[in-house]
Design an enzyme around this catalytic site. Sequence first.
Site, PDB file in Angstrom:
ATOM      1  N   ARG A 199       0.856  -1.191   0.000  1.00 59.11           N
ATOM      2  CA  ARG A 199       0.000   0.000   0.000  1.00 59.11           C
ATOM      3  C   ARG A 199       0.886   1.232   0.000  1.00 59.11           C
ATOM      4  O   ARG A 199       1.917   1.257   0.672  1.00 59.11           O
ATOM      5  CB  ARG A 199      -0.858  -0.049   1.274  1.00 59.11           C
ATOM      6  CG  ARG A 199      -1.714   1.154   1.512  1.00 59.11           C
ATOM      7  CD  ARG A 199      -2.716   0.906   2.605  1.00 59.11           C
ATOM      8  NE  ARG A 199      -3.681  -0.126   2.223  1.00 59.11           N
ATOM      9  CZ  ARG A 199      -4.838  -0.359   2.848  1.00 59.11           C
ATOM     10  NH1 ARG A 199      -5.156   0.346   3.910  1.00 59.11           N
ATOM     11  NH2 ARG A 199      -5.660  -1.305   2.435  1.00 59.11           N
TER      12      ARG A 199
ATOM     13  N   LYS B 160      -6.754 -14.301   6.357  1.00 56.85           N
ATOM     14  CA  LYS B 160      -7.388 -14.480   5.054  1.00 56.85           C
ATOM     15  C   LYS B 160      -6.818 -15.712   4.330  1.00 56.85           C
ATOM     16  O   LYS B 160      -7.558 -16.548   3.821  1.00 56.85           O
ATOM     17  CB  LYS B 160      -7.175 -13.222   4.204  1.00 56.85           C
ATOM     18  CG  LYS B 160      -8.154 -13.125   3.048  1.00 56.85           C
ATOM     19  CD  LYS B 160      -7.830 -11.997   2.099  1.00 56.85           C
ATOM     20  CE  LYS B 160      -8.380 -10.676   2.504  1.00 56.85           C
ATOM     21  NZ  LYS B 160      -8.640  -9.797   1.334  1.00 56.85           N
TER      22      LYS B 160
ATOM     23  N   LYS C 247       2.549  -7.803   4.866  1.00 58.11           N
ATOM     24  CA  LYS C 247       2.081  -6.649   4.106  1.00 58.11           C
ATOM     25  C   LYS C 247       3.171  -5.591   4.143  1.00 58.11           C
ATOM     26  O   LYS C 247       3.946  -5.533   5.104  1.00 58.11           O
ATOM     27  CB  LYS C 247       0.799  -6.101   4.768  1.00 58.11           C
ATOM     28  CG  LYS C 247      -0.028  -5.243   3.876  1.00 58.11           C
ATOM     29  CD  LYS C 247      -1.154  -6.007   3.214  1.00 58.11           C
ATOM     30  CE  LYS C 247      -2.007  -5.103   2.368  1.00 58.11           C
ATOM     31  NZ  LYS C 247      -3.141  -5.798   1.771  1.00 58.11           N
TER      32      LYS C 247
ATOM     33  N   ASP D 227      -2.058  -2.803  -4.008  1.00 58.32           N
ATOM     34  CA  ASP D 227      -3.022  -2.518  -2.935  1.00 58.32           C
ATOM     35  C   ASP D 227      -3.429  -1.046  -3.125  1.00 58.32           C
ATOM     36  O   ASP D 227      -3.095  -0.439  -4.153  1.00 58.32           O
ATOM     37  CB  ASP D 227      -2.362  -2.744  -1.561  1.00 58.32           C
ATOM     38  CG  ASP D 227      -3.385  -2.830  -0.444  1.00 58.32           C
ATOM     39  OD1 ASP D 227      -3.996  -3.891  -0.265  1.00 58.32           O
ATOM     40  OD2 ASP D 227      -3.592  -1.821   0.270  1.00 58.32           O
TER      41      ASP D 227
ATOM     42  N   GLY E  43     -17.504   0.423  -7.453  1.00 61.48           N
ATOM     43  CA  GLY E  43     -16.184   0.514  -8.089  1.00 61.48           C
ATOM     44  C   GLY E  43     -15.892  -0.803  -8.801  1.00 61.48           C
ATOM     45  O   GLY E  43     -16.804  -1.466  -9.299  1.00 61.48           O
TER      46      GLY E  43
ATOM     47  N   GLU F  75     -19.358  -2.934  -8.940  1.00 62.43           N
ATOM     48  CA  GLU F  75     -20.068  -2.940 -10.226  1.00 62.43           C
ATOM     49  C   GLU F  75     -20.210  -4.378 -10.771  1.00 62.43           C
ATOM     50  O   GLU F  75     -21.288  -4.770 -11.219  1.00 62.43           O
ATOM     51  CB  GLU F  75     -19.329  -2.073 -11.254  1.00 62.43           C
ATOM     52  CG  GLU F  75     -20.072  -2.084 -12.572  1.00 62.43           C
ATOM     53  CD  GLU F  75     -19.386  -1.360 -13.723  1.00 62.43           C
ATOM     54  OE1 GLU F  75     -18.449  -0.580 -13.486  1.00 62.43           O
ATOM     55  OE2 GLU F  75     -19.824  -1.592 -14.864  1.00 62.43           O
TER      56      GLU F  75
ATOM     57  N   ALA G 154     -16.981  -0.565  -0.365  1.00 56.55           N
ATOM     58  CA  ALA G 154     -16.214   0.684  -0.501  1.00 56.55           C
ATOM     59  C   ALA G 154     -15.159   0.794   0.595  1.00 56.55           C
ATOM     60  O   ALA G 154     -13.974   0.593   0.343  1.00 56.55           O
ATOM     61  CB  ALA G 154     -17.160   1.872  -0.466  1.00 56.55           C
TER      62      ALA G 154
HETATM   63  P1  NAD Z   1     -12.585   0.787  -6.008  1.00 53.75           P
HETATM   64  O1  NAD Z   1     -11.774   1.930  -5.523  1.00 53.75           O
HETATM   65  O2  NAD Z   1     -12.550   0.413  -7.448  1.00 53.75           O
HETATM   66  O3  NAD Z   1     -14.145   1.026  -5.636  1.00 53.75           O
HETATM   67  C1  NAD Z   1     -14.586   1.598  -4.452  1.00 53.75           C
HETATM   68  C2  NAD Z   1     -15.804   2.451  -4.817  1.00 53.75           C
HETATM   69  O4  NAD Z   1     -16.398   2.921  -3.603  1.00 53.75           O
HETATM   70  C3  NAD Z   1     -15.446   3.683  -5.650  1.00 53.75           C
HETATM   71  O5  NAD Z   1     -16.307   3.745  -6.785  1.00 53.75           O
HETATM   72  C4  NAD Z   1     -15.665   4.853  -4.682  1.00 53.75           C
HETATM   73  O6  NAD Z   1     -16.111   6.026  -5.344  1.00 53.75           O
HETATM   74  C5  NAD Z   1     -16.755   4.284  -3.775  1.00 53.75           C
HETATM   75  N1  NAD Z   1     -16.845   4.905  -2.461  1.00 53.75           N
HETATM   76  C6  NAD Z   1     -15.857   5.379  -1.659  1.00 53.75           C
HETATM   77  N2  NAD Z   1     -16.371   5.869  -0.525  1.00 53.75           N
HETATM   78  C7  NAD Z   1     -17.714   5.676  -0.577  1.00 53.75           C
HETATM   79  C8  NAD Z   1     -18.791   5.963   0.300  1.00 53.75           C
HETATM   80  N3  NAD Z   1     -18.608   6.562   1.467  1.00 53.75           N
HETATM   81  N4  NAD Z   1     -20.035   5.632  -0.092  1.00 53.75           N
HETATM   82  C9  NAD Z   1     -20.262   5.045  -1.293  1.00 53.75           C
HETATM   83  N5  NAD Z   1     -19.272   4.752  -2.167  1.00 53.75           N
HETATM   84  C10 NAD Z   1     -18.026   5.069  -1.816  1.00 53.75           C
HETATM   85  O7  NAD Z   1     -12.179  -0.446  -5.075  1.00 53.75           O
HETATM   86  P2  NAD Z   1     -12.504  -1.999  -5.310  1.00 53.75           P
HETATM   87  O8  NAD Z   1     -11.319  -2.663  -5.896  1.00 53.75           O
HETATM   88  O9  NAD Z   1     -13.841  -2.133  -5.960  1.00 53.75           O
HETATM   89  O10 NAD Z   1     -12.600  -2.496  -3.795  1.00 53.75           O
HETATM   90  C11 NAD Z   1     -13.738  -2.233  -3.005  1.00 53.75           C
HETATM   91  C12 NAD Z   1     -13.472  -2.726  -1.593  1.00 53.75           C
HETATM   92  O11 NAD Z   1     -13.205  -4.129  -1.623  1.00 53.75           O
HETATM   93  C13 NAD Z   1     -12.264  -2.080  -0.912  1.00 53.75           C
HETATM   94  O12 NAD Z   1     -12.515  -1.980   0.478  1.00 53.75           O
HETATM   95  C14 NAD Z   1     -11.147  -3.096  -1.145  1.00 53.75           C
HETATM   96  O13 NAD Z   1     -10.150  -3.015  -0.148  1.00 53.75           O
HETATM   97  C15 NAD Z   1     -11.930  -4.391  -1.058  1.00 53.75           C
HETATM   98  N6  NAD Z   1     -11.300  -5.520  -1.762  1.00 53.75           N
HETATM   99  C16 NAD Z   1     -11.048  -5.435  -3.095  1.00 53.75           C
HETATM  100  C17 NAD Z   1     -10.466  -6.520  -3.753  1.00 53.75           C
HETATM  101  C18 NAD Z   1     -10.164  -6.489  -5.237  1.00 53.75           C
HETATM  102  O14 NAD Z   1      -9.845  -7.543  -5.783  1.00 53.75           O
HETATM  103  N7  NAD Z   1     -10.287  -5.349  -5.918  1.00 53.75           N
HETATM  104  C19 NAD Z   1     -10.146  -7.682  -3.040  1.00 53.75           C
HETATM  105  C20 NAD Z   1     -10.460  -7.755  -1.669  1.00 53.75           C
HETATM  106  C21 NAD Z   1     -11.028  -6.652  -1.048  1.00 53.75           C
END
Ligand code: NAD
Length: 357
Positions: A44, A68, A80, A115, A182, A186, A238
């Site tokens: 990160r 995990k 990490k 990350d 996100g 989505e 989010a």
């Molecule tokens: P991303 O940044 O693509 O999407 C996050 C979305 O949340 C964004 O569209 C942002 O605008 C929105 N957002 C932020 N604050 C908000 C709020 N207060 N209310 C509503 N929407 C809000 O991230 P991602 O990759 O989709 O990951 C989403 C979550 O899942 C994160 O917490 C991430 O740590 C976790 N995660 C992701 C993965 C992965 O493979 N991408 C794996 C494990 C965990």
Amino acid sequence: MGIFDDMARGGHEQVMFFREPTTGLRAILAFHNTVLGPGLGGTRMYPYASEEEALEDVLRLSKGMTYKSAAVDLDFGGAKCVIWGDPRRDKTPELMRALGRFVEGLKGRFYTGTDVGTTPEDFAVAAKECRYIVGLPKAYGGGGDSSVPTAKGVFYGMQAVAQFLWGSPDLKGRRIAIQGVGKVGEKLARHLHEAGAELILADVDEARAKTVAEELGAQVVAPDEILYQPCDILSPCALGGILNEETIPRLKCQAVAGSANNQLKEPEDGHRLHQRGILYAPDYIINAGGLIQVADELDPRGFHEERVLAKTLAIKESLLRIFALAKEKGISPAEAADHLVEEKLETIFGLRKVRPF
Ligand code: NAD
């Protein structure tokens, strides 16, 4: 309190500090527990307010990785890395290469990738200096976008919730509120739409929420209202820390199942949800699809998408086991998941006393 005290409190085994003056790299790497195998965890980059804050974050995140990996049966330890700096201002290809050289020097004790604040492309640069990089884009020999298996895993996890609460995995007609559309949110919304669920969406990027909602025939609500929508399942995709003393009494859902990391602000919040009769799918299990994919890149038999899918599908069975154990013992699913992981670590630690040569 010193660093050794912090490590003792969290049960950590090693902390390393990296400094490279020509690129300005300042990074901290924490190994929480390597009983199961070499450390695996993302890097990160964040503009922490202080060294203490960076250390606190890396200790918390590395411990989460131990749980995990163990929970979804991956033979990797919890580790990490955090880079102290602003990714928009301080991140350069040279800084990523400097990180790569430090990680290379660990000779496979630590594998890392993207990350918050770092991208797969940043790690394509780090990989010029280092063999221990995972989660690269497909064009660089990696498994590609990890949000694809993460979203699938959350969908299967919701089927486990439905099976446990309503006797069938069918999500048709279920009202599901997603916080954040996100990368993961989505894709999850699309899976749920195909399954016939009724969707309520919110994102701080309101234009984004609107575009997705129009396509899927979903309802959009303001970001500060999404947690309190009357629904069957609330899906935080989010932010972390959103399940807490203040929000939990106001929730109007039967279950919480989403991708966000560290959804519970404090361990007691798992108990608070349980007391309110809200079923919680522990975040580190339901969101493990992405980790399953990057870990598969390290399989000595080579990366296989089918295996990633099969292991991601198994998230459903893992959650059903945890829900059943929690019910049997009268504890929260969060506690049940922690117990299973801790038991497993002890068992593997025990059997590794056998010398195989
Ligand atoms: P991303 O940044 O693509 O999407 C996050 C979305 O949340 C964004 O569209 C942002 O605008 C929105 N957002 C932020 N604050 C908000 C709020 N207060 N209310 C509503 N929407 C809000 O991230 P991602 O990759 O989709 O990951 C989403 C979550 O899942 C994160 O917490 C991430 O740590 C976790 N995660 C992701 C993965 C992965 O493979 N991408 C794996 C494990 C965990």
